[in-house]
Design a protein around this motif. Structure first.
Motif, PDB file in Angstrom:
ATOM      1  N   ILE A 113       0.821  -1.434  -0.250  1.00  0.00           N
ATOM      2  CA  ILE A 113       0.258  -0.011   0.182  1.00  0.00           C
ATOM      3  C   ILE A 113       0.713   1.148  -0.074  1.00  0.00           C
ATOM      4  O   ILE A 113       0.846   2.467  -0.760  1.00  0.00           O
ATOM      5  CB  ILE A 113      -0.891  -0.064   1.271  1.00  0.00           C
ATOM      6  N   ILE A 114       1.845   1.175   1.192  1.00  0.00           N
ATOM      7  CA  ILE A 114       2.802   2.483   1.190  1.00  0.00           C
ATOM      8  C   ILE A 114       3.638   2.614  -0.419  1.00  0.00           C
ATOM      9  O   ILE A 114       3.742   3.493  -0.656  1.00  0.00           O
ATOM     10  CB  ILE A 114       3.624   1.641   2.092  1.00  0.00           C
ATOM     11  N   GLN A 115       3.628   1.440  -1.106  1.00  0.00           N
ATOM     12  CA  GLN A 115       4.889   1.372  -2.342  1.00  0.00           C
ATOM     13  C   GLN A 115       4.210   2.700  -3.212  1.00  0.00           C
ATOM     14  O   GLN A 115       4.463   3.462  -4.415  1.00  0.00           O
ATOM     15  CB  GLN A 115       4.744   0.279  -2.941  1.00  0.00           C
ATOM     16  N   LYS A 116       2.427   2.059  -2.759  1.00  0.00           N
ATOM     17  CA  LYS A 116       1.841   2.756  -4.068  1.00  0.00           C
ATOM     18  C   LYS A 116       1.832   4.058  -4.211  1.00  0.00           C
ATOM     19  O   LYS A 116       0.780   5.328  -4.814  1.00  0.00           O
ATOM     20  CB  LYS A 116       0.502   2.760  -3.968  1.00  0.00           C
ATOM     21  N   GLY A 117       1.767   4.810  -2.565  1.00  0.00           N
ATOM     22  CA  GLY A 117       1.503   6.623  -3.005  1.00  0.00           C
ATOM     23  C   GLY A 117       1.969   6.880  -0.986  1.00  0.00           C
ATOM     24  O   GLY A 117       1.401   5.847  -0.672  1.00  0.00           O
ATOM     25  N   GLU A 118       2.100   7.727  -0.878  1.00  0.00           N
ATOM     26  CA  GLU A 118       2.571   8.615   0.221  1.00  0.00           C
ATOM     27  C   GLU A 118       0.869   8.281   1.162  1.00  0.00           C
ATOM     28  O   GLU A 118      -0.195   8.768   0.735  1.00  0.00           O
ATOM     29  CB  GLU A 118       2.617   9.682   0.199  1.00  0.00           C
TER      30      GLU A 118
ATOM     31  N   ILE B 181      -3.721   3.292   5.314  1.00  0.00           N
ATOM     32  CA  ILE B 181      -4.290   1.995   5.583  1.00  0.00           C
ATOM     33  C   ILE B 181      -4.972   1.434   6.131  1.00  0.00           C
ATOM     34  O   ILE B 181      -5.442   0.297   5.644  1.00  0.00           O
ATOM     35  CB  ILE B 181      -2.492   1.628   5.989  1.00  0.00           C
ATOM     36  N   ALA B 182      -5.376   1.642   6.935  1.00  0.00           N
ATOM     37  CA  ALA B 182      -5.445   0.963   7.933  1.00  0.00           C
ATOM     38  C   ALA B 182      -7.481   1.061   7.288  1.00  0.00           C
ATOM     39  O   ALA B 182      -8.354  -0.661   7.178  1.00  0.00           O
ATOM     40  CB  ALA B 182      -6.686   1.220   9.107  1.00  0.00           C
ATOM     41  N   GLN B 183      -7.883   1.558   6.286  1.00  0.00           N
ATOM     42  CA  GLN B 183      -8.640   2.174   5.338  1.00  0.00           C
ATOM     43  C   GLN B 183      -9.011   1.071   4.505  1.00  0.00           C
ATOM     44  O   GLN B 183     -10.209  -0.054   3.501  1.00  0.00           O
ATOM     45  CB  GLN B 183      -9.610   3.316   5.068  1.00  0.00           C
ATOM     46  N   GLN B 184      -8.318   0.777   3.146  1.00  0.00           N
ATOM     47  CA  GLN B 184      -7.436  -0.107   2.429  1.00  0.00           C
ATOM     48  C   GLN B 184      -7.366  -1.567   2.664  1.00  0.00           C
ATOM     49  O   GLN B 184      -7.861  -2.160   2.211  1.00  0.00           O
ATOM     50  CB  GLN B 184      -5.975   0.230   1.716  1.00  0.00           C
ATOM     51  N   MET B 185      -6.605  -1.815   4.107  1.00  0.00           N
ATOM     52  CA  MET B 185      -7.075  -3.064   4.675  1.00  0.00           C
ATOM     53  C   MET B 185      -8.315  -3.511   4.277  1.00  0.00           C
ATOM     54  O   MET B 185      -8.686  -4.483   4.571  1.00  0.00           O
ATOM     55  CB  MET B 185      -5.676  -3.017   5.834  1.00  0.00           C
ATOM     56  N   LYS B 186      -9.089  -3.110   5.193  1.00  0.00           N
ATOM     57  CA  LYS B 186     -10.373  -2.942   5.766  1.00  0.00           C
ATOM     58  C   LYS B 186     -11.278  -3.525   3.981  1.00  0.00           C
ATOM     59  O   LYS B 186     -11.802  -4.608   4.227  1.00  0.00           O
ATOM     60  CB  LYS B 186     -11.305  -1.858   6.112  1.00  0.00           C
ATOM     61  N   ALA B 187     -10.810  -2.341   3.471  1.00  0.00           N
ATOM     62  CA  ALA B 187     -11.881  -2.931   1.905  1.00  0.00           C
ATOM     63  C   ALA B 187     -11.049  -3.724   1.226  1.00  0.00           C
ATOM     64  O   ALA B 187     -12.034  -4.528   0.338  1.00  0.00           O
ATOM     65  CB  ALA B 187     -11.737  -1.638   1.094  1.00  0.00           C
ATOM     66  N   ALA B 188     -10.040  -3.988   1.742  1.00  0.00           N
ATOM     67  CA  ALA B 188      -9.663  -6.102   1.337  1.00  0.00           C
ATOM     68  C   ALA B 188      -9.681  -6.863   1.979  1.00  0.00           C
ATOM     69  O   ALA B 188      -9.416  -7.822   1.611  1.00  0.00           O
ATOM     70  CB  ALA B 188      -7.485  -5.595   0.705  1.00  0.00           C
ATOM     71  N   ASN B 189     -10.573  -6.763   3.332  1.00  0.00           N
ATOM     72  CA  ASN B 189     -10.573  -7.523   4.148  1.00  0.00           C
ATOM     73  C   ASN B 189      -9.867  -7.825   4.584  1.00  0.00           C
ATOM     74  O   ASN B 189      -9.742  -9.633   5.111  1.00  0.00           O
ATOM     75  CB  ASN B 189     -11.442  -8.900   3.208  1.00  0.00           C
ATOM     76  N   LEU B 190      -8.951  -7.318   4.885  1.00  0.00           N
ATOM     77  CA  LEU B 190      -7.269  -7.958   6.100  1.00  0.00           C
ATOM     78  C   LEU B 190      -7.490  -6.603   7.355  1.00  0.00           C
ATOM     79  O   LEU B 190      -7.140  -5.616   6.983  1.00  0.00           O
ATOM     80  CB  LEU B 190      -6.733  -8.017   5.425  1.00  0.00           C
ATOM     81  N   HIS B 191      -8.788  -6.529   7.957  1.00  0.00           N
ATOM     82  CA  HIS B 191      -8.758  -5.694   8.923  1.00  0.00           C
ATOM     83  C   HIS B 191      -7.686  -5.937   9.634  1.00  0.00           C
ATOM     84  O   HIS B 191      -6.777  -6.900  10.578  1.00  0.00           O
ATOM     85  CB  HIS B 191      -9.555  -6.346  10.179  1.00  0.00           C
TER      86      HIS B 191
ATOM     87  N   THR C  28      -1.852  -2.685  16.146  1.00  0.00           N
ATOM     88  CA  THR C  28      -1.040  -3.593  15.547  1.00  0.00           C
ATOM     89  C   THR C  28      -0.592  -2.929  14.393  1.00  0.00           C
ATOM     90  O   THR C  28       0.798  -2.180  14.156  1.00  0.00           O
ATOM     91  CB  THR C  28      -1.795  -4.483  14.535  1.00  0.00           C
ATOM     92  N   LEU C  29      -0.944  -1.643  14.020  1.00  0.00           N
ATOM     93  CA  LEU C  29      -0.767  -0.884  12.810  1.00  0.00           C
ATOM     94  C   LEU C  29       0.883  -0.222  13.264  1.00  0.00           C
ATOM     95  O   LEU C  29       1.906   0.243  12.365  1.00  0.00           O
ATOM     96  CB  LEU C  29      -1.712  -0.186  12.439  1.00  0.00           C
ATOM     97  N   TYR C  30       0.382   0.675  14.002  1.00  0.00           N
ATOM     98  CA  TYR C  30       1.115   1.841  14.465  1.00  0.00           C
ATOM     99  C   TYR C  30       2.818   1.173  14.571  1.00  0.00           C
ATOM    100  O   TYR C  30       3.956   1.660  14.544  1.00  0.00           O
ATOM    101  CB  TYR C  30       1.062   2.783  15.546  1.00  0.00           C
ATOM    102  N   PRO C  31       2.830  -0.045  15.619  1.00  0.00           N
ATOM    103  CA  PRO C  31       3.964  -0.768  16.208  1.00  0.00           C
ATOM    104  C   PRO C  31       4.464  -1.400  14.842  1.00  0.00           C
ATOM    105  O   PRO C  31       5.678  -1.060  14.843  1.00  0.00           O
ATOM    106  CB  PRO C  31       3.432  -1.692  16.894  1.00  0.00           C
ATOM    107  N   LEU C  32       3.851  -1.431  13.953  1.00  0.00           N
ATOM    108  CA  LEU C  32       3.661  -2.398  13.003  1.00  0.00           C
ATOM    109  C   LEU C  32       5.127  -0.968  11.662  1.00  0.00           C
ATOM    110  O   LEU C  32       6.015  -1.344  11.608  1.00  0.00           O
ATOM    111  CB  LEU C  32       2.868  -2.959  11.792  1.00  0.00           C
ATOM    112  N   LEU C  33       4.189  -0.091  12.038  1.00  0.00           N
ATOM    113  CA  LEU C  33       5.142   1.220  11.045  1.00  0.00           C
ATOM    114  C   LEU C  33       6.324   1.759  11.524  1.00  0.00           C
ATOM    115  O   LEU C  33       7.127   1.891  11.060  1.00  0.00           O
ATOM    116  CB  LEU C  33       3.995   2.321  11.182  1.00  0.00           C
ATOM    117  N   THR C  34       5.822   1.654  12.905  1.00  0.00           N
ATOM    118  CA  THR C  34       7.341   1.916  13.806  1.00  0.00           C
ATOM    119  C   THR C  34       8.736   1.143  13.238  1.00  0.00           C
ATOM    120  O   THR C  34       9.454   1.156  12.948  1.00  0.00           O
ATOM    121  CB  THR C  34       6.963   2.043  14.944  1.00  0.00           C
TER     122      THR C  34
END
Lengths: 121, 121
Positions: free
Chosen positions: A22-27, A33-43, A48-54
């Motif tokens: 997702i990040i590769q496609k644009g800033e 990110i959460a929104q796109q993941m949700k749209a892909a059914n990968l909630h 989870t997300l913030y520590p992963l980005l860190t």
DNA sequence: ATTTAGTACTTGGTGATACATAGTACTAAA
DNA sequence: TTTAGTACTATGTATCACCAAGTACTAAAT
């Protein structure tokens, strides 16, 4: 052990890969990110997300800049580094190889191994 | 964080599913499973496989019987229970949905979300 | 008979990480 | 000034692959 846990484990394995994609496609900032993941059914949840980005940023795969927002606190906008792009390419191959392997394994077919040498004496 | 770890996480997520798939095809003992996994490029070690089989058995997905061997100690031959078959079918669907989602996400394409509303003000 | 090698299964400790939950901080509108 | 919405942070817990060492059985070599 319950099924939900196993399903969660399955999803867990590809979270980083999907987020890098997702990040590769644009800033983007985390809520994008959460929104796109949700749209892909990968909630994915905040915790989870913030520590992963860190982690990805500390590994040198991402960088970010603060951007003011009129609707709340400032946002961290993430972009990929060169190193991140290389890592993504490797993970892309890993994913494809694994997906192929799993598809092969789970296909209904006469399996070579079962027809010889494994029967008990 | 290193790449190998991420790749390992990816594999980890599908181990149970793959092992259930192998057992579903016929009665096998752990070394059979390890061999088939290796042939599929999804290597699994003893310290991972044995506890995993114990978990699956305790969950009611597998049962086993001891079979004497002429080449060493007796072997645990595993088969799937009805409950295990149902679980496998669910995981099969989960895998297919996830694989589809990941493929979609990682396809190079103009993404709807990036073109609106996420730019900073 | 004893040792050695090969095979099969078991166990305890470690590290990575998703998740749940609560908390802090900023903005705008009521 | 309070309330609601948004964004980021921090802590504790559970799961699980991996590593390494250990036990136990068989057959062949000495």
């Amino acid at each position: 052990m319950d099924l939900q846990n196993t399903q969660s484990q399955m999803r867990k394995g590809v979270l980083e890969f999907c987020i890098l994609s997702i990040i590769q496609k644009g800033e983007v900032y985390p809520s994008d990110i959460a929104q796109q993941m949700k749209a892909a059914n990968l909630h994915i949840l905040e915790g989870t997300l913030y520590p992963l980005l860190t982690r990805l940023k500390n590994a040198g795969y991402l960088s970010y800049r603060w951007v003011e927002s009129v609707t709340g606190p400032p946002r961290k906008y993430f972009v990929m580094t060169e190193e991140g792009k290389q890592a993504y390419d490797i993970l892309f191959n890993t994913w494809q190889e694994m997906a192929t392997a799993v598809s092969t394994l789970t296909k209904e077919q006469t399996n070579l191994f079962n027809n010889e040498s494994t029967s008990a004496e």
